[in-house]
Design a protein around this motif. Structure first.
Motif, PDB file in Angstrom:
ATOM      1  N   GLN A 153      56.899 110.928  36.775  1.00  0.00           N
ATOM      2  CA  GLN A 153      56.584 109.477  37.261  1.00  0.00           C
ATOM      3  C   GLN A 153      57.098 108.835  35.727  1.00  0.00           C
ATOM      4  OE1 GLN A 153      55.717 109.120  40.911  1.00  0.00           O
ATOM      5  NE2 GLN A 153      54.823 107.335  39.574  1.00  0.00           N
ATOM      6  N   SER A 154      57.704 107.623  36.052  1.00  0.00           N
ATOM      7  CA  SER A 154      57.853 107.018  34.756  1.00  0.00           C
ATOM      8  C   SER A 154      57.930 105.393  35.045  1.00  0.00           C
ATOM      9  CB  SER A 154      58.996 107.593  33.805  1.00  0.00           C
ATOM     10  OG  SER A 154      60.178 106.538  34.224  1.00  0.00           O
ATOM     11  N   MET A 155      57.666 104.555  33.905  1.00  0.00           N
ATOM     12  CA  MET A 155      57.834 103.182  34.265  1.00  0.00           C
ATOM     13  C   MET A 155      58.896 102.747  34.284  1.00  0.00           C
ATOM     14  SD  MET A 155      54.955 101.513  34.336  1.00  0.00           S
ATOM     15  CE  MET A 155      53.287 101.656  33.941  1.00  0.00           C
ATOM     16  N   LYS A 185      56.763  95.849  35.895  1.00  0.00           N
ATOM     17  CA  LYS A 185      57.107  97.384  35.737  1.00  0.00           C
ATOM     18  C   LYS A 185      56.467  98.382  36.530  1.00  0.00           C
ATOM     19  CE  LYS A 185      58.253  98.164  30.807  1.00  0.00           C
ATOM     20  NZ  LYS A 185      57.954  98.424  29.668  1.00  0.00           N
ATOM     21  N   ARG A 186      57.137  99.447  37.172  1.00  0.00           N
ATOM     22  CA  ARG A 186      56.729 100.012  38.172  1.00  0.00           C
ATOM     23  C   ARG A 186      56.684 101.521  37.648  1.00  0.00           C
ATOM     24  NH1 ARG A 186      58.132  99.303  44.516  1.00  0.00           N
ATOM     25  NH2 ARG A 186      57.023  97.291  44.798  1.00  0.00           N
ATOM     26  N   SER A 187      55.715 102.184  37.990  1.00  0.00           N
ATOM     27  CA  SER A 187      55.733 103.521  37.887  1.00  0.00           C
ATOM     28  C   SER A 187      56.499 104.499  38.856  1.00  0.00           C
ATOM     29  CB  SER A 187      54.371 103.966  37.650  1.00  0.00           C
ATOM     30  OG  SER A 187      54.319 105.667  37.543  1.00  0.00           O
ATOM     31  N   GLU A 263      49.507 101.350  28.260  1.00  0.00           N
ATOM     32  CA  GLU A 263      49.909 102.466  29.351  1.00  0.00           C
ATOM     33  C   GLU A 263      48.879 103.314  29.681  1.00  0.00           C
ATOM     34  OE1 GLU A 263      51.867 101.379  27.103  1.00  0.00           O
ATOM     35  OE2 GLU A 263      54.030 101.448  27.679  1.00  0.00           O
TER      36      GLU A 263
END
Length: 807
Positions: A153-155, A185-187, A263
């Motif tokens: 998972q990443s932003m 911003k989405r993960s 975060e």
RNA sequence: GCGCGGGUGGUGGAAUUGGUAGACACGAGGGACUUAAAAUCCCUUGGCCUCACGGCCGUGCGGGUUCAAGUCCCGCCCCGCGCACCA
């Protein structure tokens, strides 16, 4: 007498070279090899620009030079064709990128040929060709098996209207570049290459690379290794812990508060009724801010108190935990222990929010009022008086005993995010199965061919246009045969360019990415020429090569021996060439205007040292054209002169030897501008000498000149070589040699100084001794005047250069 | 802020790594050829003083080392590029 006609000559010789496949090579163990390449181009619609002309002239000049020294020279060409411009063009026009790419390649190739490049075209590669990206995908599956390719998972920046992920540079002022709506911003789950596993290896080799310091330090800084410790803080009243990374464990007694990144996963657990709203607002704001916005705010600190406290494991004291965006989520643990007395940022934060400052080092404050230098500990309990240099280890050991700390090495470099929600790239060869998760496509099923689509724009919730191709997406699991779905992300273009230098060594292999025997013959690349990609590409190529070495696919770990990093060619007005400025110089126009490729090539190398930026000069190119014209005319006059008497001029012969020496050395050190200057000097002298008539020794002068000039101006020299009576190709004719003993002219000019000031120059015969020189110097009229009858205290003599008389 | 480059004529740039600063080229000026122009060829061209021989100054600034410094050392100033709150 034949007039100099570049266009005619160049057409003739380019055809000969092509018909004879002159520059095609194979492995040949009887010859030394030389492998040279430029960074392969992205074939844009607008054709070659001056930067290409510069880069590939350097490459070609090196290739041609080494061929005359008996080297088996590999000089290949390929096309880096995946990427955004073609995809954006497709989105706008509906024209298939593959088709446009083929057209652009044809244009680039035609233009390169007109520059007279000596390329082995049988090795041409194209990264968007399934025969090529089959092996890019194969490498991916190998990396996947080794755990070097993984999902996490990443932003990401996300545009909710266009339903696509955006790159940082596609977000303008917090809004989507296409639709102008606010982005968020989405993960998201993304693919990464685990380059961090190789951080130490990549770092270790840097000092030994024959690369410009500039690039080496850029890579060192990019990897950003720092040694320190991880320390765990217990959160007061909660069954939670907060781990920080610090390079200064010795200052732990001065940690008066903690700061976590917006975060950080713990944020929600640390808030209470009173702080919840404020913290949530701050976090939402911080996450929306682009990097650019953050930069514009400068170093002004912002932050909010979470409402929770941690226990400093050294002092046992309760210290507050804050959230602030000066702590980065992606580095270390995303949390720091703040020691305001010994860190500028922490001090700025402490001052702004009135947090306590405890000085634990007896040492010298810097301009910002912070002690970062070494000293001895104070206010540190049992450790008072310990020098800070020892304290790091001692305190980590002490924390370790209590189970709350350990040594840790951290890197700035992150893993390489390689998935792109785009159509025009190599599909990631993964099948997602409900039962088996992500499964690599077996080698037998590669390549996963990029399907034809009608709509190229990204689709749906984070999928590329490929997500819309149902009969492509729906497949079966290679493990269990049950229905499964293909990965719809494609790979970053940098993946395709991370191994092409090896593919050149065996470009048509359908069974393997390359045959190790062939690769080992050619690798490493001896010269890599380019003016871009200080870090990204040049680090990725090294990374892949390190992995390949470990896999036994190549013998050398470092893929590039010497990196030739050249400057930019700017416009005549000194600005960057740009269509909007209307100052673009098109190299093909230069050729067409009648200057020809030889002049273009020689000119771009004559502008200045290759590593420096330069500005195009339409006057300057005229000067180079005149020079080549003078060479041509001189040769024609010589060839037309008859009868030729025997004769030899010693000084001209000395100049010939001197010129060979100078020019040869300059080629080796890539000092092309001075090599050309030396050739101009030689030609100027030959012009002066020819007024007394041509003699038999002129054949060797003209031949030497032609040979020394050949790598710069291959067409004209090939023609002259033939006219001088040679049937064999000039390309592989052995380079002229010089004799040091013969580089001396019979008469030398020696400078005479009195007390270090130049007072005269005297002509001496080359075999003069120090005494001869001193005597001649002392008797010089002007020197006598300055000696003023005094006796010399000391005479310094530099043979062949100067006499300095000290009185 | 940190890192890496770099400051030399009107311009691009040379300088064998401490040894004649300004090679080579552009531009400028003059001359030859030409009815003329273009092209080509030759000469001059760092600044100041001098009819001249020649002299003085000069490689971003200030010091230093040395017989000798664009080059080495110390202290500054300016420009370009890269990274940039990396704990």
């Amino acid at each position: 007498m034949k007039r100099f006609n570049p266009s005619e000559l160049e057409t003739k010789w380019q055809k000969i070279w092509e018909d004879q496949s002159r520059y095609e090579v194979n492995e040949d163990s009887t010859k030394p090899k030389l492998y040279v390449s430029g960074m392969f181009p992205y074939p844009s619609a607008s054709g070659l620009h001056s930067g290409h002309a510069f880069s590939y002239t350097i490459v070609d000049t090196i290739a041609r030079f080494y061929r005359t020294h008996g080297y088996n020279v590999l000089n290949p060409m390929g096309w880096d064709t995946f990427g955004l411009p073609a995809e954006n063009y497709a989105i706008k026009t509906g024209k298939a990128p593959a088709k446009v790419t083929v057209e652009n390649i044809a244009n680039f190739k035609r233009q390169f040929k007109r520059m007279g490049v000596s390329i082995d075209w049988s090795r041409e590669i194209n990264t968007s060709d399934p025969d090529y990206y089959k092996w890019t995908q194969w490498v991916f599956t190998e990396f996947f098996k080794q755990g070097l390719a993984y999902q996490k998972q990443s932003m990401q920046w996300w545009c909710p209207v266009d339903k696509t992920v955006l790159a940082n540079e596609q977000v303008e002022g917090g809004k989507c570049w296409r639709c102008g709506n606010e982005v968020e911003k989405r993960s998201m789950k993304q693919w990464f290459f685990k380059i961090t596993d190789y951080a130490d290896d990549l770092l270790a080799e840097i000092p030994d690379l024959d690369w410009p310091e500039k690039i080496k330090t850029a890579q060192t800084n990019w990897i950003g290794r720092s040694e320190g410790a991880e320390i765990t803080f217990v959160i007061d009243g909660q069954n939670e812990e907060l781990t920080v990374f610090t390079t200064r464990p010795d200052t732990i007694f001065g940690a008066t508060f903690m700061v976590i990144a917006p975060e950080h996963q713990l944020v929600n657990k640390l808030v209470n009724e009173d702080t919840k709203q404020v913290v949530e607002n701050y976090v939402a704001d911080a996450l929306k801010k682009s990097e650019i916005d953050r930069m514009n705010e400068g170093k002004e600190k912002t932050g909010v108190f979470t409402g929770s406290h941690a226990i400093n494991p050294a002092t046992g004291e309760k210290i507050p935990i804050w959230v602030a965006d000066y702590v980065l989520g992606g580095y270390g643990t995303g949390a720091v222990m703040a020691v305001p007395a010994h860190d500028e940022r922490d001090l700025a934060f402490a001052e702004k929010f009135s947090l306590p400052v405890v000085n634990v080092i007896d040492g010298v404050k810097n301009d910002d009022g912070v002690i970062i230098s070494e000293g001895t500990l104070q206010n540190s309990g049992a450790f008072d008086g310990t020098p800070t240099s020892d304290a790091r280890e001692v305190i980590v050991a002490w924390l370790k005993e209590q189970g709350v700390g350990k040594s840790k090495i951290t890197y700035k470099m992150r893993d390489w995010l390689i998935s792109r929600q785009r159509y025009w790239g190599a599909p990631i060869p993964i099948i997602h199965c409900d039962e088996h998760g992500a499964v690599a496509v077996p080698e037998a099923d590669l390549p996963v061919v990029l399907p034809e689509v009608k709509e190229y724009a990204p689709k749906g919730e984070g999928g590329s246009a490929l997500a819309g191709v149902e009969d492509w997406v729906n497949t079966t699991c290679p493990e269990c045969g049950k229905p499964a779905k293909r990965e719809t992300d494609t790979m970053d273009g940098y993946a395709c360019s991370s191994w092409y230098l090896l593919r050149y060594t065996d470009p048509n292999n359908a069974k393997q990415a390359w045959n190790p025997e062939k690769a080992n013959y050619w690798a490493p690349l001896d010269y890599y020429v380019g003016g871009d990609h200080a870090v990204a590409h040049l680090l990725y190529v090294r990374f892949w090569s390190h992995v390949f070495k470990k896999m036994g696919l190549v013998d050398v770990r470092e893929p590039v021996k010497k990196l030739v990093y050249h400057g930019y060619v700017n416009a005549e007005d000194g600005r960057k060439m740009s269509k909007s400025f209307g100052n673009v110089i098109d190299p093909l126009d230069i050729i067409d205007q009648g200057y020809g490729a030889d002049t273009l090539r020689t000119y771009v190398l004559f502008m200045g040292p290759i590593e420096l930026d330069s500005a195009w000069s339409s006057q300057g190119i005229g000067g180079v054209y005149r020079f080549l014209n003078r060479v041509w005319t001189l040769a024609q006059e010589y060839l037309g002169a008859s009868p030729q008497e025997a004769g030899k001029q010693d000084d001209l012969e000395a100049l010939r030897h001197k010129t060979i020496k100078k020019v040869t050395r300059d080629y080796h050190s890539l000092g092309f501008n001075t090599a050309i200057a030396a050739l101009m000097e030689y030609v100027n002298e030959l012009y002066k000498a020819k007024t007394t008539g041509f003699t038999s020794d002129w054949q060797i002068h003209i031949e030497t000149l032609v040979q020394l000039l050949a790598p710069f101006a291959p067409h004209m020299t090939a023609e002259l070589w033939q006219q001088l009576g040679h049937d064999g190709p000039l390309d592989t004719t052995e380079w002229p040699t010089w004799d040091d003993a013969l580089t001396q002219a019979s008469v030398i000019t020696v400078a005479v100084q009195v007390n270090g000031k130049l007072r005269a120059t005297i002509e001496l015969s080359a075999d003069s001794t120090q005494d001869d020189a001193t005597t001649a110097a002392m008797t010089n009229e002007n020197v006598q005047r300055f000696l003023d009858g005094k006796q010399p205290k000391k005479v310094v003599y530099v043979p062949g250069r100067l006499v300095n008389i000290v009185v």
